[in-house]
Every structure is written in structure tokens, then in C-alpha cells.
Design an enzyme around this catalytic site. Structure first.
Site, PDB file in Angstrom:
ATOM      1  N   ASP A  34      32.950  53.637  40.696  1.00  0.00           N
ATOM      2  CA  ASP A  34      33.591  54.957  40.845  1.00  0.00           C
ATOM      3  C   ASP A  34      32.743  55.947  41.643  1.00  0.00           C
ATOM      4  OD1 ASP A  34      35.635  54.004  39.124  1.00  0.00           O
ATOM      5  OD2 ASP A  34      34.396  54.532  37.398  1.00  0.00           O
ATOM      6  N   LYS A  82      33.484  54.982  46.954  1.00  0.00           N
ATOM      7  CA  LYS A  82      33.387  54.008  48.068  1.00  0.00           C
ATOM      8  C   LYS A  82      34.613  54.065  48.957  1.00  0.00           C
ATOM      9  CE  LYS A  82      32.973  50.761  44.990  1.00  0.00           C
ATOM     10  NZ  LYS A  82      32.670  51.505  43.770  1.00  0.00           N
ATOM     11  N   GLY A 113      39.697  50.889  41.504  1.00  0.00           N
ATOM     12  CA  GLY A 113      40.715  51.861  41.909  1.00  0.00           C
ATOM     13  C   GLY A 113      40.127  52.785  42.953  1.00  0.00           C
ATOM     14  N   HIS A 114      40.817  52.937  44.065  1.00  0.00           N
ATOM     15  CA  HIS A 114      40.359  53.869  45.097  1.00  0.00           C
ATOM     16  C   HIS A 114      41.384  54.966  45.236  1.00  0.00           C
ATOM     17  CE1 HIS A 114      37.712  50.746  46.318  1.00  0.00           C
ATOM     18  NE2 HIS A 114      38.653  49.999  46.810  1.00  0.00           N
ATOM     19  N   GLN A 163      33.478  48.118  42.165  1.00  0.00           N
ATOM     20  CA  GLN A 163      32.515  48.361  41.072  1.00  0.00           C
ATOM     21  C   GLN A 163      31.150  48.779  41.659  1.00  0.00           C
ATOM     22  OE1 GLN A 163      34.355  45.058  40.660  1.00  0.00           O
ATOM     23  NE2 GLN A 163      35.909  46.445  39.918  1.00  0.00           N
TER      24      GLN A 163
HETATM   25  P1  IMP Z   1      36.217  44.281  33.677  1.00  0.00           P
HETATM   26  O1  IMP Z   1      35.757  44.296  35.099  1.00  0.00           O
HETATM   27  O2  IMP Z   1      37.611  44.774  33.493  1.00  0.00           O
HETATM   28  O3  IMP Z   1      35.974  42.963  33.009  1.00  0.00           O
HETATM   29  O4  IMP Z   1      35.305  45.337  32.885  1.00  0.00           O
HETATM   30  C1  IMP Z   1      33.914  45.129  32.678  1.00  0.00           C
HETATM   31  C2  IMP Z   1      33.152  46.443  32.763  1.00  0.00           C
HETATM   32  O5  IMP Z   1      33.189  46.910  34.100  1.00  0.00           O
HETATM   33  C3  IMP Z   1      33.726  47.571  31.915  1.00  0.00           C
HETATM   34  O6  IMP Z   1      32.665  48.386  31.467  1.00  0.00           O
HETATM   35  C4  IMP Z   1      34.580  48.349  32.894  1.00  0.00           C
HETATM   36  O7  IMP Z   1      34.750  49.687  32.504  1.00  0.00           O
HETATM   37  C5  IMP Z   1      33.719  48.229  34.136  1.00  0.00           C
HETATM   38  N1  IMP Z   1      34.483  48.349  35.374  1.00  0.00           N
HETATM   39  C6  IMP Z   1      35.282  47.436  35.956  1.00  0.00           C
HETATM   40  N2  IMP Z   1      35.805  47.888  37.098  1.00  0.00           N
HETATM   41  C7  IMP Z   1      35.317  49.131  37.266  1.00  0.00           C
HETATM   42  C8  IMP Z   1      35.459  50.114  38.291  1.00  0.00           C
HETATM   43  O8  IMP Z   1      36.138  49.931  39.306  1.00  0.00           O
HETATM   44  N3  IMP Z   1      34.786  51.267  38.095  1.00  0.00           N
HETATM   45  C9  IMP Z   1      33.997  51.488  37.016  1.00  0.00           C
HETATM   46  N4  IMP Z   1      33.824  50.597  36.047  1.00  0.00           N
HETATM   47  C10 IMP Z   1      34.472  49.428  36.168  1.00  0.00           C
END
Ligand code: IMP
Length: 434
Positions: free
Chosen positions: A13, A16, A40-41, A223
Site C-alpha cells: 500500500d 506503487k 489494490g491500486h 505488496q
Molecule cells: P494474503 O496475501 O491475502 O495471503 O495476506 C497475507 C498478508 O499480506 C496479510 O497480512 C495481508 O493483509 C497482507 N497483504 C496482502 N496483500 C496486500 C496488499 O496489497 N497490501 C497490503 N497488505 C497486503
């Protein structure tokens, strides 16, 4: 040739999407290389706001090819919905390409993600529950369903059957769930296959062709470094590698194809989900940053945890990504604080101090930030367009950060608009030359 990879240097977040958007106009292709619709962008274009989860940020430029690389896990329902939504808003999506080798998120991955979190109870990871972890687990177990499988009914059904077999026990509570019916699941996914067929391609070859022709290719990470499954705060991480090196694997190019690695970091830090966060602010200051920064998830709407800028973690991210440039976003959010703090080391249990990011999980969990206090600034930065427009204290803040991590700051964000940016020092030379 230029290949530029843009990655998150914190816990995701970081903004990017905006940085990619700024460069994408000049790019021949934008390639996403990992993650899925957990990302999410948000892109603001004039009065319009676009939110993407899977489609790369460059889609708003008709001349830029947007590639979903082999390293991404794709929920085809989400992808087809995004395509429809963009078309409805008049966006030309004909430049979209989807790797035939990318893996698919299946209905059972969604169920297993939620079941896994429920089982963990208080120790949950806080996943986005989009099926990301189970999909990557199947990929590693060689039980994954790939995009190319959508084009052959017999293979698709056979592979779904094989994937379901070892999951029988964990899926037992859902045995009546209609999404698990083999026939209807196969039919639903074949329909996605028909819809997506026109976009399916050998995307590694596409990236190579662009690079070989000397055109700019942007590799877009999702991420951030500290959510990396190898280098992040395991197990509170995502199930892929968001670091720059993964662009090669997830896009199908070689290390020599990457010329620059840009890390994007906010002027402070946020994190969603559980896990260690040494500079977390559980107080009014943290709440103020959350409110001013609009720190609520694009994907899940969850309130993000907030904290002061963590230079121990950022320096670590600079190292493991081999960053050549840094973009600092949301500097405007820090206006109005009398003093701003930056964390330059951690204090662990019993007073031990750490200037390097601790490798041991327990140490990290017990660590709290130790800070240097810098002078704050009152001025609204939203109208600043050059370094000289910034208040002296804001410039000093940026200088402190760049010196500490030993990577130049090339770009600063001062608001959500596309024009609310400042190029520092030099004018993004590779991008300008491309
Ligand atoms: P998952 O990717 O859904 O398996 O989540 C694993 C961890 O990564 C969790 O703490 C999510 O909140 C975090 N996470 C996954 N995608 C994002 C993102 O795009 N931004 C921030 N945190 C993320």
C-alpha cells in the site's frame, strides 16, 4: 533495453500504482509478476478514480501493453469483472495479455483461505481471504490449475479432480457448497476460458521482444518487501515474493534485463493484517495519520495500522531489493506535526539495540522503535511541484531518509493527483530517455 522494476519497500500500500502510472505512459509494456487480487491500486485521473486488483496500472494508456505474468495467481472471476468494468467506462483493454502459465485461484482456494484463518483463531495472519496462499501452495505442490488449462475441458476436469483429492478432509465442512461441484466448477471455468482466450499469450516472449527492441518495460510489484515469503516477517507475510529479484521469475526475463529497481515507500508506515510492526502508533498520532492519509484498504476496506517511518526496515528493503531509486509518497500527510519522528534503530527485550533488521522472529516481535526527532512543517504541500517549493524542514526530512538508506530519492508524492509529484535531482532519466 530499459527494464525497470517498481516494488513496495514496506508492508504494501505504498502507492506503487501511482508511480507505475507515471512511468507507464512511456512504456511499451507493464508486467505484473506476483501476487493476485490481494493487491489494490487506486489511480486518480482527472475527476475519475480507478481501482484495480489484477490488471496492471498501465491499462489506461492504449499504446501500453498490460501483461499479467506467469508469477501472478489469477481469480478469473475477478479478472473478467475488471475487464467488463473497464470496458463499461470506455477503457480500451485490447492491450491486455495474460500468461498461459499463470496459476488460477479456484473456489476451493477461497474456502481454504478462510478455513485456515478460522483455524488459527487469535493467531490468524489477517489474510485478504482471496485464496492467495492456497493457490500458491497448490502451485508448489504441482496441483495447480493454469490459465492454459481453461482451454481444454478434459484436462481441466482431470486437474481439478486431482487437486481436490488430497483436500477432501479439509473441504469436508463445505461438501454441500455448490461452488465445489466438479461439473459446475468445470463449466464455470471453461466460460472464463472463452472470455479470456483472446488475451492469453506467451508473455515472457512479449517482454523479451520489447526489451530486445530497446523499449521500456516496467515490472510492477504488488505488496511489499516486508510481506515477502522469504525475506518478510514470516509467517505474517503473503505467499509470493514481492522483491525486485522475483520480477525475473514472475515475468520470465533474466537478471540482465533489469536496469533499475525503484522502491516505493510512504513518508510513514502502514500495515494491514497481523504481525510485528516496531514503529506502530497505537495513539492519537496514529489515528491522525490514518485519517489524514485515508489509510483504509483498497481491497478489504480494513483500517490500516499506522506508524512513523522505519528506516531500519527501509534500509533492509533497499538492500534485499538492490534499490537504485526510492519514491517517497504521501509526504503531504505529515504536514502539521510540530516534530516528525524517524526510527533509526530497534530496542529489543532487555534493552538490546539493533541497527539491522533482526532475522529472528522473536526479537522482531519484541522490538520497538528508537527515534530521531526532526523538525516538522506546517505548510500544505499539495501545490509543491519542485524541490524548491518544499519547506526547508520537509527537504531536511527527505535528505535525512536518503542519507540513512544510502539510496537517492527520485520522486516525492504530495497528494493523490497525478500531477501532485516532485521529481528530485534528475528527471527520471531512463524513463525520459525511453
Ligand atoms: P494474503 O496475501 O491475502 O495471503 O495476506 C497475507 C498478508 O499480506 C496479510 O497480512 C495481508 O493483509 C497482507 N497483504 C496482502 N496483500 C496486500 C496488499 O496489497 N497490501 C497490503 N497488505 C497486503
Amino acid at each position: 533495453m530499459p527494464g525497470i522494476v517498481i516494488v513496495g519497500a514496506q508492508w504494501g500500500d505504498e502507492g506503487k500504482g501511482k508511480v507505475v502510472d507515471l512511468m507507464a505512459e512511456r512504456a511499451d509494456a507493464v508486467v505484473r509478476f506476483q501476487g493476485g487480487n490481494n493487491a489494490g491500486h487506486t489511480i486518480v485521473r482527472g475527476d475519475e478514480t480507478f481501482k484495480f486488483h489484477l490488471i496492471p496500472s498501465g491499462i489506461l494508456y492504449p499504446a501500453t501493453r498490460c501483461v499479467i505474468g506467469n508469477g501472478v495467481v489469477i481469480d478469473p472471476k475477478v479478472l473478467t469483472d475488471e475487464i467488463d468494468h473497464l470496458r463499461d467506462r470506455g477503457v480500451d483493454v485490447s492491450g491486455l495479455r495474460v500468461s498461459a502459465n499463470a496459476h488460477l485461484i479456484m473456489p476451493y482456494h477461497l474456502l481454504l483461505d478462510t478455513a485456515g484463518e478460522t483455524r488459527l483463531g487469535k493467531a490468524e495472519i489477517g489474510t485478504t481471504r482471496r485464496g492467495i496462499g492456497p493457490a500458491y501452495a497448490d502451485k508448489a505442490a504441482r496441483l495447480g490449475i493454469r490459465v492454459q488449462d481453461l482451454l481444454d475441458e478434459k484436462i481441466l476436469k482431470k486437474k481439478i479432480t486431482a487437486a481436490l483429492y488430497p483436500k477432501a478432509l479439509s473441504l469436508r465442512p463445505y461438501e454441500r457448497d455448490p461452488s465445489l461441484d466438479l461439473q459446475s466448477m468445470t463449466e464455470e471455468y471453461l466460460t472464463y476460458g472463452h472470455r479470456l482466450e483472446q488475451y492469453i499469450a506467451d508473455t515472457s516472449r512479449l517482454a523479451w521482444d520489447s526489451l530486445d527492441a530497446g523499449r521500456l518495460v516496467i515490472f510492477e510489484g504488488a505488496q511489499g518487501a516486508l510481506l515477502d515469503i522469504d525475506h518478510g516477517t514470516y509467517p505474517f507475510v503473503t505467499s509470493s515474493n514481492p522483491v525486485a529479484g522475483a520480477a525475473c521469475v514472475g515475468a520470465g526475463v533474466g537478471p540482465r534485463d533489469i536496469d533499475e529497481a525503484w522502491g516505493v515507500a510512504k513518508a510513514y508506515v502502514t500495515r494491514v493484517g497481523a504481525g510485528p510492526f516496531p514503529t506502530e502508533l497505537d495513539d492519537d498520532t496514529g489515528e491522525m495519520i490514518r485519517t489524514r492519509g485515508g489509510e483504509f484498504g483498497t481491497t478489504t476496506g480494513r483500517a490500516r495500522r499506522t506508524g512513523w517511518l522505519d528506516l531500519v526496515a527501509l534500509r533492509y528493503a533497499a538492500r534485499i531489493n538492490g534499490l537504485t531509486h526510492v519514491a517517497i509518497t504521501k509526504l503531504d500527510v505529515l504536514s502539521g506535526f510540530e516534530r516528525v519522528k524517524v526510527c533509526t534503530r530497534y530496542r529489543g527485550a532487555e534493552g538490546a539495540q539493533f541497527e539491522d533488521f533482526p532475522y529472528h522472529q522473536t526479537v522482531l516481535h519484541q522490538s520497538v522503535g528508537e527515534y530521531v526527532e526532526l523538525e516538522g512543517w506546517e505548510e500544505d504541500l499539495g501545490t509543491c511541484r519542485s524541490e524548491a517549493d518544499l519547506p526547508r524542514a520537509a527537504r531536511a526530512y527527505l535528505d535525512f531518509v536518503a542519507d540513512w538508506i544510502d539510496v537517492p530519492i527520485a520522486l516525492v508524492g504530495v497528494g493523490p493527483g497525478r500531477d501532485q509529484i516532485i521529481w528530485l535531482g534528475r528527471d527520471a532519466p531512463t524513463v525520459a530517455a525511453a
